[in-house]
Design a protein around this motif. Structure first.
Motif, PDB file in Angstrom:
ATOM      1  N   THR A  90      39.411  59.778  42.168  1.00  0.00           N
ATOM      2  CA  THR A  90      38.514  61.250  41.426  1.00  0.00           C
ATOM      3  C   THR A  90      38.288  62.299  42.795  1.00  0.00           C
ATOM      4  OG1 THR A  90      37.364  60.300  39.874  1.00  0.00           O
ATOM      5  CG2 THR A  90      36.249  62.543  40.401  1.00  0.00           C
ATOM      6  N   GLU A 103      37.518  54.770  39.810  1.00  0.00           N
ATOM      7  CA  GLU A 103      37.194  55.527  39.796  1.00  0.00           C
ATOM      8  C   GLU A 103      36.904  56.567  39.996  1.00  0.00           C
ATOM      9  OE1 GLU A 103      34.459  58.153  36.173  1.00  0.00           O
ATOM     10  OE2 GLU A 103      35.253  55.643  35.453  1.00  0.00           O
ATOM     11  N   GLU A 104      36.120  56.426  41.184  1.00  0.00           N
ATOM     12  CA  GLU A 104      34.887  57.122  42.050  1.00  0.00           C
ATOM     13  C   GLU A 104      36.281  57.485  43.320  1.00  0.00           C
ATOM     14  OE1 GLU A 104      32.293  58.923  41.651  1.00  0.00           O
ATOM     15  OE2 GLU A 104      32.326  57.125  40.288  1.00  0.00           O
ATOM     16  N   ARG A 152      38.445  61.991  35.806  1.00  0.00           N
ATOM     17  CA  ARG A 152      37.350  61.033  35.341  1.00  0.00           C
ATOM     18  C   ARG A 152      38.315  60.604  34.093  1.00  0.00           C
ATOM     19  NH1 ARG A 152      33.737  59.115  38.094  1.00  0.00           N
ATOM     20  NH2 ARG A 152      32.815  61.091  39.818  1.00  0.00           N
TER      21      ARG A 152
END
Length: 333
Positions: free
Chosen positions: A205, A201-202, A257
């Motif tokens: 993003t 996810e990081e 996100r």
């Protein structure tokens, strides 16, 4: 083009049917003869998918990389062990076949063949015989000719004593060293089913938020996120009520996100059912219809000119990087 859920299903099928067994490899077509000779007789050690690519590890530190692309498909014959982690649509331990998903012990037929067991990839009529029970033994001795005759242009045939997998029409099929395989992985964006989802996810993003490229193109960029194709792209954007032309850096962080988390959820559903089910809140009969027909399982994909299921506005289709993009100009304004 097969999207991420199909490739994960293929990798799980290889893990069940080939890993831990010596594999005979050949190239009936001849275009992969050298690579097949390198793999022939080796034991398959692992099988994994990352986005739209599958990697099978063989002893001797060799990896088979396959990218099906637009026209590739794996056809399976012989005795097929189903994967217990792939349930049928109602969460029970079901089996899938060439067209259907088991629901309440009755098959739901999908004319598009999207959730195939015997042939996964580009839609095609199955020409193989498959025994799908884990308890069944000796199909090769009791049933059709074994090994099955080669049909069409088979780039690669992988064969154990009881299971056969034929690869046709892939974009990429190559043998890699460990370093080459890691180099391929380094070019791919995160996959929610590979590694730590939070780290994925990081990465996703950060990649989206630093680019001015429209989000509708970023979701198809396999270096940004792995596995999303035309169907999931359109459906994810609609579910987020996001205009596909919005530059990535202008999409609010919480929305980015949310896209990742929604993709993770839809991908798991796709792996479990074998179908790109993107509509929520359906009753049993609606869900059965959605399993049987892709016209009833998507919000906007392939619905050009039809009324939006939410607001009634005609769904628009436009070309974006040579691919068809479907969206609602009102809900996603």
């Amino acid at each position: 083009m097969p999207e991420g859920h199909s490739v994960h299903r293929i990798a799980r099928q290889f893990a069940r049917n080939f890993v831990g067994r010596p594999v005979a490899a050949s190239s009936p077509q001849g275009r992969f003869a050298e690579g097949a000779a390198l793999l022939n007789g080796r034991e398959a050690l692992t099988a994994q998918a990352v986005g739209k690519q599958m990697f099978v590890e063989f002893d001797g530190e060799l990896w088979l990389r396959v990218h099906l692309g637009l026209y590739g498909a794996w056809d399976f014959a012989g005795e097929i062990f189903t994967d217990p982690t792939i349930a049928s649509a109602n969460g029970r331990m079901g089996q899938t076949n060439q067209r259907g998903t088991v629901l309440d012990d009755e098959p739901v037929w999908d004319a598009a063949g999207e959730n195939s067991l015997t042939s996964i990839g580009a839609p095609r009529r199955s020409r193989v015989h498959v025994r799908m029970s884990e308890q069944t033994r000796g199909l090769a001795d009791e049933g059709p000719e074994w090994p099955p005759p080669v049909v069409g242009q088979v780039r690669l045939r992988l064969l154990t004593e009881i299971t056969c997998a034929d690869l046709r029409g892939p974009t990429a099929c190559e043998v890699q060293t460990p370093d080459e395989m890691l180099g391929t992985l380094a070019k791919l964006g995160p996959d929610p089913l590979v590694g730590d989802p939070a780290e994925g996810e990081e990465r996703f993003t950060a990649a989206v938020r630093r680019k001015r490229t429209p989000i509708g193109l970023l979701l198809m960029d396999q270096s940004v996120v792995s596995g999303i194709g035309n169907v999931y792209r359109a459906e994810l954007l609609f579910r987020a009520r996001l205009n596909p032309h919005t530059p990535g850096k202008d999409v609010p962080e919480e929305v980015v996100r949310g896209l990742w988390r929604d993709w993770a959820g839809l991908l798991r559903v796709g792996v479990e059912t074998g179908q790109m089910m993107t509509m929520d809140g359906l009753g049993p009969e609606e869900y059965r219809k959605a399993l049987a027909s892709r016209d009833d399982r998507h919000w906007v994909y392939h619905r050009t000119g039809l009324p939006c299921r939410v607001c009634g506005t005609a769904i628009v289709m436009e070309e974006a990087a040579a691919r068809k993009l479907y969206w609602c100009p009102r809900c996603q304004a």
